[in-house]
Design an enzyme around this catalytic site. Structure first.
Site, PDB file in Angstrom:
ATOM      1  N   SER A 413       0.813  -1.039   0.363  1.00 56.58           N
ATOM      2  CA  SER A 413       0.223  -0.384   0.124  1.00 56.58           C
ATOM      3  C   SER A 413       1.050   1.329   0.319  1.00 56.58           C
ATOM      4  CB  SER A 413      -1.157   0.040   1.446  1.00 56.58           C
ATOM      5  OG  SER A 413      -1.908   0.914   1.329  1.00 56.58           O
ATOM      6  N   PRO A 414       0.183   2.427  -0.290  1.00 51.46           N
ATOM      7  CA  PRO A 414       1.330   3.593  -0.487  1.00 51.46           C
ATOM      8  C   PRO A 414       1.461   3.835   0.635  1.00 51.46           C
ATOM      9  CG  PRO A 414      -1.271   3.912  -0.637  1.00 51.46           C
ATOM     10  CD  PRO A 414      -0.996   2.341  -1.361  1.00 51.46           C
ATOM     11  N   GLN A 491       1.289   6.883  -7.173  1.00 52.18           N
ATOM     12  CA  GLN A 491       0.307   7.406  -6.542  1.00 52.18           C
ATOM     13  C   GLN A 491       0.153   9.181  -6.266  1.00 52.18           C
ATOM     14  OE1 GLN A 491      -0.901   7.720  -2.580  1.00 52.18           O
ATOM     15  NE2 GLN A 491      -2.547   6.617  -2.290  1.00 52.18           N
ATOM     16  N   TYR A 572      -7.293  14.680   1.822  1.00 48.85           N
ATOM     17  CA  TYR A 572      -7.173  15.871   0.431  1.00 48.85           C
ATOM     18  C   TYR A 572      -7.498  16.352  -0.427  1.00 48.85           C
ATOM     19  CZ  TYR A 572      -3.200  12.758   3.123  1.00 48.85           C
ATOM     20  OH  TYR A 572      -2.401  12.550   4.503  1.00 48.85           O
ATOM     21  N   ARG A 620      -7.772   6.267  -5.116  1.00 53.04           N
ATOM     22  CA  ARG A 620      -8.055   5.442  -4.123  1.00 53.04           C
ATOM     23  C   ARG A 620      -9.032   6.920  -3.438  1.00 53.04           C
ATOM     24  NH1 ARG A 620      -4.526   4.466   1.158  1.00 53.04           N
ATOM     25  NH2 ARG A 620      -4.419   2.504  -0.312  1.00 53.04           N
TER      26      ARG A 620
HETATM   27  C1  LIG Z   1       3.385   5.532   7.282  1.00 54.23           C
HETATM   28  C2  LIG Z   1       2.498   5.818   6.246  1.00 54.23           C
HETATM   29  C3  LIG Z   1       2.033   6.422   5.850  1.00 54.23           C
HETATM   30  C4  LIG Z   1       1.240   6.585   4.533  1.00 54.23           C
HETATM   31  N1  LIG Z   1       1.371   7.166   3.323  1.00 54.23           N
HETATM   32  C5  LIG Z   1       0.676   6.603   2.585  1.00 54.23           C
HETATM   33  C6  LIG Z   1       0.055   7.504   1.296  1.00 54.23           C
HETATM   34  O1  LIG Z   1       1.029   8.186   1.291  1.00 54.23           O
HETATM   35  N2  LIG Z   1      -1.397   7.646   0.830  1.00 54.23           N
HETATM   36  C7  LIG Z   1      -1.996   6.598   1.004  1.00 54.23           C
HETATM   37  O2  LIG Z   1      -3.180   7.064   0.320  1.00 54.23           O
HETATM   38  N3  LIG Z   1      -2.110   6.447   2.283  1.00 54.23           N
HETATM   39  C8  LIG Z   1      -1.069   6.094   3.071  1.00 54.23           C
HETATM   40  N4  LIG Z   1      -1.026   4.926   3.917  1.00 54.23           N
HETATM   41  C9  LIG Z   1      -1.869   4.335   4.310  1.00 54.23           C
HETATM   42  C10 LIG Z   1      -2.200   2.606   3.846  1.00 54.23           C
HETATM   43  O3  LIG Z   1      -2.100   2.971   2.499  1.00 54.23           O
HETATM   44  C11 LIG Z   1      -3.569   2.596   4.684  1.00 54.23           C
HETATM   45  O4  LIG Z   1      -4.274   2.671   3.351  1.00 54.23           O
HETATM   46  C12 LIG Z   1      -3.405   2.281   6.055  1.00 54.23           C
HETATM   47  O5  LIG Z   1      -1.667   1.830   6.768  1.00 54.23           O
HETATM   48  C13 LIG Z   1      -3.914   1.151   6.405  1.00 54.23           C
HETATM   49  O6  LIG Z   1      -3.385  -0.061   6.219  1.00 54.23           O
HETATM   50  P1  LIG Z   1      -2.862  -1.070   7.510  1.00 54.23           P
HETATM   51  O7  LIG Z   1      -3.770  -1.437   8.036  1.00 54.23           O
HETATM   52  O8  LIG Z   1      -2.370  -2.034   6.140  1.00 54.23           O
HETATM   53  O9  LIG Z   1      -1.545  -0.757   7.385  1.00 54.23           O
HETATM   54  C14 LIG Z   1       0.431   5.526   4.732  1.00 54.23           C
HETATM   55  C15 LIG Z   1       0.093   4.031   6.366  1.00 54.23           C
HETATM   56  C16 LIG Z   1       1.119   4.679   6.592  1.00 54.23           C
HETATM   57  C17 LIG Z   1       1.376   3.702   8.482  1.00 54.23           C
END
Ligand SMILES: Cc1cc2nc3c(=O)[nH]c(=O)nc-3n(C[C@H](O)[C@H](O)[C@H](O)COP(=O)(O)O)c2cc1C
Ligand SMILES: Cc1cc2nc3c(=O)[nH]c(=O)nc-3n(C[C@H](O)[C@H](O)[C@H](O)COP(=O)(O)OP(=O)(O)OC[C@H]3O[C@@H](n4cnc5c(N)ncnc54)[C@H](O)[C@@H]3O)c2cc1C
Length: 751
Positions: A413-414, A491, A572, A620
């Protein structure tokens, strides 16, 4: 101790029995308004595990139950003229009357005072008791008396159901899904005695009303259901016992005890009948309450210890029950699924049964699901999928979007790294993304990358607004393409009113103390009261941002990315156009959902026009704002339909982060239901994300058709080689890159 128990159901009787057994000097009385032999309902279901737990508490009750239980292993699903069977589930059914008789008999033998036909309208009448146990069921009068202290909530669900019996014996736990002119009817049927079965009929409120059952008497209900299910009943009669149509109430209490009064069983919590656990929970409460009374120093301490011990397990089961009841509320959505997938999604609906533990129970059934899934994947991806000696687990099947074929369904994931200077990705990004691509995921997302310096969240955010940025990204993309089998996605985003903030570890969404840049938003509303005020975007601002997105997309083409995602989530800029909480515009970019989607879609169209036709695009979205008046899941289905009509190939379904006052409901896979709904209702491929961390969950989500790809964020921070580890555990090892060839013979050991 003098204990007064209100209610002679499973929780009240079992508690009374265990308390008396723990010390015969206790004076224990049960007050039950009915006679012992006038019980509502028919049979209840237990699993092997529950019986084992009860056997520890009272072997005699467990023995008597075992003697009277009817056992079965199979689940039979009657769907679209087919019968699908899964085995290995090891359940038993017992008549409620028999269970109460066993419990009451044991109570009498141990000296519990049983006072049948004694209603307790007001617990104050039991003032002489040291302890009052409210075991008086879902409509507990005791709980209502003390509601200001116990703070109950009742979530009345929309479906209607009626609990009937039948003389027909069922060899398996049987589900019927049957449509008539009014709509779809679900039946949950199971045997509990040689010639008796429970037969619960459930449907939506709309279907129930259309069938004219609003004022149905018990006789009308029986006549209607016997006619509707004549073929299924095969000449057997339906039986009623105060069988009225009801809506299921999910009951929760903020506190389970007040002074010397304590709640147990349905009075404290209910769990939908489709997880068959209400009686189990009620009896487990009794065990825990007596344990606490035995070991704690005083009654108040015991009541607090009981609640602390029971609450986590009860809440976990209530979450499972919630997922299960929602599946039955939404069954119409799944009626177009292939029979095997329909059966799989039904069996795994509560998230408690996964692809992996179903494989342990019924390997043949899961092998069929895997073979079917592999066939579909092969047909849709146009890539051959080896099925000998066995088809791959669902996560290791290919997936195609336009000309892009992903080798497997795991996606990094991003994740913003807040490590760029002037938007420039550097060695950190190369190693971060490169190692995750080496880790075996089918697709690796670059972080939210911003379309201008003012579009950044923080000074550390990556950008794609100069040729130098494109060149730096190209180095990373080339590495992924040349040295790994992963694909890589970009992204693109604009932070909007959430920009000009500190690095996340210095304070999430907290404004920069200095060096700020101007912010843009659909409406001039700050994120926090102390956040920087954004400017309401003018037409020329809209045009400028659209051009920045288009420029960045061209750079993304140059950099060689395989998939391009537009960030329309998390509050955003584009997300803040979509949400009515953040978009208060009076022009054609505000107001209706169609208007609020206008600018995000203009951006999408402009980017799609420069992004190569053979390469896929995604968006997204935040499927829900978690705030009343904000975006709701039904709106997101519309959003997904609009995106699909503009050439969006797959929707990346996240949630929330729109406004700080959100009240999210977190939990395992908490956002997956939104991906599921969008996939089925908008007919577009989806990516699920949010608290997905086990390969069992990934395989389950995919095989059940809840999403097409699974995104894992934090799990990949923790373990860049997550996909390789999953493959190893599943006995489906991935080949290593040449420099790591020695690992092909290596067996890792972690303990
Ligand atoms: C360190 C960090 C940075 C993140 N940056 C982005 C991002 O750049 N773009 C985005 O859409 N979501 C971002 N997220 C959200 C994640 O892509 C994801 O949707 C969220 O962490 C839930 O997934 P998980 O439970 O597997 O961590 C970020 C999450 C984390 C932990
Ligand atoms: C359709 C349906 C199907 C179900 N299927 C299953 C299943 O398969 N498996 C399962 O485990 N559970 C099932 N349940 C749930 C199960 O019936 C309950 O969770 C369980 O009975 C809870 O036990 P309890 O002792 O807390 O409450 P109850 O069994 O409701 O007992 C409460 C008792 O208190 C008495 N009472 C109430 N008020 C007073 C008063 N003021 N004074 C004196 N007495 C009073 C009532 O008469 C009643 O006997 C099902 C429930 C429904 C509605």
């Amino acid at each position: 101790m003098k204990a007064a128990v209100v209610g002679g159901g499973p929780s009240g009787l079992f508690f009374a029995l265990l308390l008396k057994q723990s010390d015969p000097r206790h004076d224990v009385a049960v007050y039950e308004r009915n006679r012992l032999d006038t019980t509502f309902g028919f049979g209840v279901v237990f699993s092997d595990a529950t019986e084992e737990a009860l056997a520890v508490a009272d072997p005699e009750v467990a023995d008597a139950m075992t003697r009277r239980c009817h056992r079965w292993d199979d689940i039979e699903i009657h769907y679209q003229g087919r019968v699908l069977t899964s085995t290995g589930h090891r359940f038993s059914g017992l008549s409620r009357a028999a269970l109460l008789e066993v419990l009451a008999g044991r109570c009498r033998d141990t000296g519990v005072r049983l006072c049948f036909e004694r209603e307790i309208p007001d617990p104050e009448s039991l003032a002489g008791a040291d302890l009052i146990v409210a075991a008086d069921g879902a409509n507990s009068a005791v709980r209502e008396k003390y509601r200001e202290h116990l703070r109950p909530s009742v979530d009345v669900r929309p479906n209607r159901f009626v609990w009937l019996g039948t003389t027909k014996p069922f060899p398996a736990f049987t589900f019927y899904f049957k449509s008539d002119a009014h709509g779809l009817w679900r039946v949950h049927a199971y045997q509990y005695e040689p010639d008796r079965s429970t037969f619960i009929v459930e449907t939506t409120e709309a279907t129930w009303r259309a069938a004219g059952l609003e004022d149905a008497s018990e006789e009308d209900t029986i006549a209607f259901c016997e006619k509707l299910f004549a073929a299924e009943l095969a000449g057997h009669r339906l039986l009623s016992n105060r069988s009225i149509w009801r809506s299921f109430p999910t009951i929760r209490n903020e506190r389970w005890h007040w002074k010397n009064v304590v709640l147990a069983g349905d009075a404290a919590h209910t769990a939908h009948f489709s997880v068959g656990s209400g009686t189990k929970l009620a009896m487990e409460d009794a065990v825990a309450l007596v344990d606490a009374l035995r070991t704690a120093g005083s009654i108040p301490e015991a009541l607090a210890a009981y609640e602390a011990a029971r609450r986590p397990a009860v809440e976990s089961l209530q979450r499972a029950a919630q997922a299960s009841l929602q599946w039955f509320e939404d069954t119409e959505r799944y009626m177009r699924l292939e029979p095997l997938q329909f059966a799989f999604t039904l069996i795994t609906r509560s998230l408690r049964v996964t692809h992996e533990n179903l494989k342990a129970r019924d390997p043949a059934f899961v092998a069929k699901v895997d073979a079917w899934f592999a066939e579909q994947a092969e047909r849709l991806s146009r890539v051959s999928v080896p099925r000998d000696p066995a088809p791959p687990p669902p996560m290791f099947t290919p997936f195609r979007l336009r000309d892009l074929v992903l080798e497997n369904r795991v996606v990094v994931s991003p994740m913003c790294q807040y490590s760029a200077v002037d938007g420039m990705p550097d060695d950190w990004h190369l190693v971060h993304l490169g190692s995750r691509a080496m880790g075996g995921a089918g697709l690796v997302f670059a972080e939210m990358t911003n379309v201008s310096p003012e579009a950044r969240i923080s000074p550390g955010c990556a950008g794609l607004y100069s040729e130098a940025h494109a060149t730096a990204w190209r180095r990373i993309v080339d590495f992924v393409h040349a040295r790994t089998r992963s694909k890589i996605a970009m992204q693109l985003g604009h932070a909007g009113r959430k920009g000009s903030t500190r690095l996340s570890w210095e304070g999430d969404s907290e404004p920069l103390p200095q060096g700020n840049w101007p912010l843009l938003a659909p409406s001039s509303l700050p994120y926090y009261p102390h956040s920087q005020l954004p400017k309401e975007m003018t037409r020329s601002d809209l045009r400028a941002v659209l051009e920045q997105f288009t420029r960045a997309a061209r750079y993304a083409v140059d950099a060689g990315f395989d998939l391009l995602e537009i960030h329309m989530a998390h509050g955003y800029l584009l997300a803040s156009f979509i949400s009515p909480l953040t978009n208060r515009r009076a022009d054609e970019y505000g107001g209706s959902l169609e208007n609020r989607m206008r600018f995000p879609l203009e951006v999408f169209d402009a980017v799609r026009a420069v992004w190569p036709a053979g390469r896929p695009m995604s968006a997204r979205i935040s499927a829900v704002d978690w705030v009343p008046g904000g975006v709701e899941p039904a709106d997101s289905v519309e959003v997904a339909r609009m995106l699909k009509s503009r050439g969006c190939d797959i929707v990346d379904v996240s949630a929330g982060q729109t406004v700080p006052e959100q009240r999210p409901v977190y939990g395992r896979l908490f956002q997956t239901p939104f991906a599921d709904r969008i996939r089925h209702e908008a007919g577009v491929a989806t990516m699920a994300v949010g608290n997905i961390s086990s390969y069992a969950d990934v395989n389950t989500i995919l095989a059940a058709g809840r999403a097409d790809l699974c995104l894992l964020a934090r799990a990949h921070l923790w373990d860049p080689y997550w996909t390789r580890h999953a493959a190893h555990e599943l006995g489906y090892p991935l080949s290593w890159p040449d420099p790591y060839e020695s690992l092909n013979q290596y067996r890792p050991r972690f303990t």
